[in-house]
Design an enzyme around this catalytic site. Structure first.
Site, mmCIF file in Angstrom:
data_model
loop_
_atom_site.group_PDB
_atom_site.id
_atom_site.type_symbol
_atom_site.label_atom_id
_atom_site.label_comp_id
_atom_site.label_asym_id
_atom_site.label_seq_id
_atom_site.Cartn_x
_atom_site.Cartn_y
_atom_site.Cartn_z
ATOM 1 N N PRO A 195 0.837 -1.206 0.000
ATOM 2 C CA PRO A 195 0.000 0.000 0.000
ATOM 3 C C PRO A 195 0.870 1.254 0.000
ATOM 4 C CG PRO A 195 -0.120 -1.117 2.127
ATOM 5 C CD PRO A 195 0.626 -2.015 1.201
ATOM 6 N N GLU A 196 0.581 2.156 -0.897
ATOM 7 C CA GLU A 196 1.294 3.424 -0.922
ATOM 8 C C GLU A 196 0.409 4.491 -0.271
ATOM 9 O OE1 GLU A 196 4.074 4.639 -3.547
ATOM 10 O OE2 GLU A 196 4.259 2.795 -4.696
#
Ligand SMILES: [Zn+2]
Length: 293
Positions: free
Chosen positions: A2-3
């Protein structure tokens, strides 16, 4: 992994359900994630009310009524979900289904309107971690982080100060968390493409002589903001099994301009280039050799 946009999406999903809830009980199904849980973690959370859910870089920050800040990093596969009874059938209570292998933290909450909720943190690969502290300055994870990319503190002048004389390629310069906090591999490629800057260029080469407007850095600051805002708008994006906090699975497939698009035509209007992939510091970089300079 996840960014920032995914973490922001999780934050937005959690916010209405956990803000103002009282943490009744915390069960840890193992002593550690990537790192051990802080000493007395479950006991210190119990009895506190969650005042707000914030985010700094890729860290979720839950501010508690007892003055503590509970930090959560999702690692590669961390996700939050609520016990099914809230979303599937509000009129009936369902015993939350806990998978003891992957559900590492189970929190029983009381929400002033929704009543009893169970919040579950799952993390199959356990690269995520949690921390608990009184002040952001006390956290080794937050100390030394550069400006938030969506804040005004991240701008061309700030970057010029950091990049002056630097020979590091732009890709590496933007992944440096002291330059901008929370920007990861995918959005660095996207932002450089948006700003028409080659990922291999020396960071110092973008800093103009004193008195000259840093036009490329201005375009870059704008590009970083734009790609993140669009992704947040789209609900984030995912490359792995990652769940939005409201329990929906799958995830919105965000459309990337260059990331993972090797060999495809460049989407820049009027550009005849083809997206190329190179490896920088062991990680893939995607760019267009025609419209990025
Ligand atoms: Zn192009």
């Amino acid at each position: 992994m996840p960014e920032l946009p995914e973490v922001e999406t999780v934050r937005r999903g959690l916010e209405p359900w956990v803000t103002a809830t009282r943490i009744e009980r915390v069960t840890l199904n193992r002593p550690d994630l990537r790192f051990p849980f802080p000493e007395g973690f479950a006991e210190k959370l119990a009895g506190a009310t969650i005042v707000s859910v914030g985010r700094r870089a890729k860290y979720l920050l839950f501010r508690l009524s007892n003055g503590l800040i509970w930090l959560s990093h999702l690692g590669m596969t961390g996700s939050y979900r609520f016990a099914g009874h809230i979303f599937k059938e509000p009129s009936r209570y369902y015993e939350p289904v806990i998978d003891p292998k992957h559900d590492h933290v189970v929190m029983e909450l009381t929400h002033p309107e929704h009543g009893a909720l169970t919040l579950i943190y799952a993390d199959p690969r356990r690269f995520g971690f949690m921390d608990l502290f009184r002040d952001e300055a006390d956290s080794p994870f937050l100390r030394g982080l550069g400006p938030e990319p969506l804040s005004n503190a991240f701008n061309a002048a700030e970057m010029a100060g950091r990049f002056a004389g630097k020979k590091a390629p732009m890709k590496a310069a933007l992944l440096d968390q002291r330059v901008v906090a929370g920007l990861g591999n995918i959005y660095v490629s996207e932002a450089l493409h948006r700003a028409h800057i080659l990922p291999t260029r020396a960071a110092g080469a973008l800093v103009p002589k004193p008195g000259v407007r840093p036009a490329e850095l201005e375009a870059l600051a704008k590009g970083v903001r734009a790609v993140l805002e669009e992704a947040i708008e789209a609900g984030g994006s995912t490359l792995r099994d990652f769940r939005a906090a409201d329990g929906t699975t799958g995830y919105f497939q965000h459309h990337f301009a260059v990331y993972d698009r090797e060999g495809e035509p460049c989407p820049t209007p009027g550009c005849v280039g083809t997206i190329q992939r190179i490896v920088q510091s062991g990680r893939s970089t995607y760019f267009c050799p025609v419209c990025q300079h």
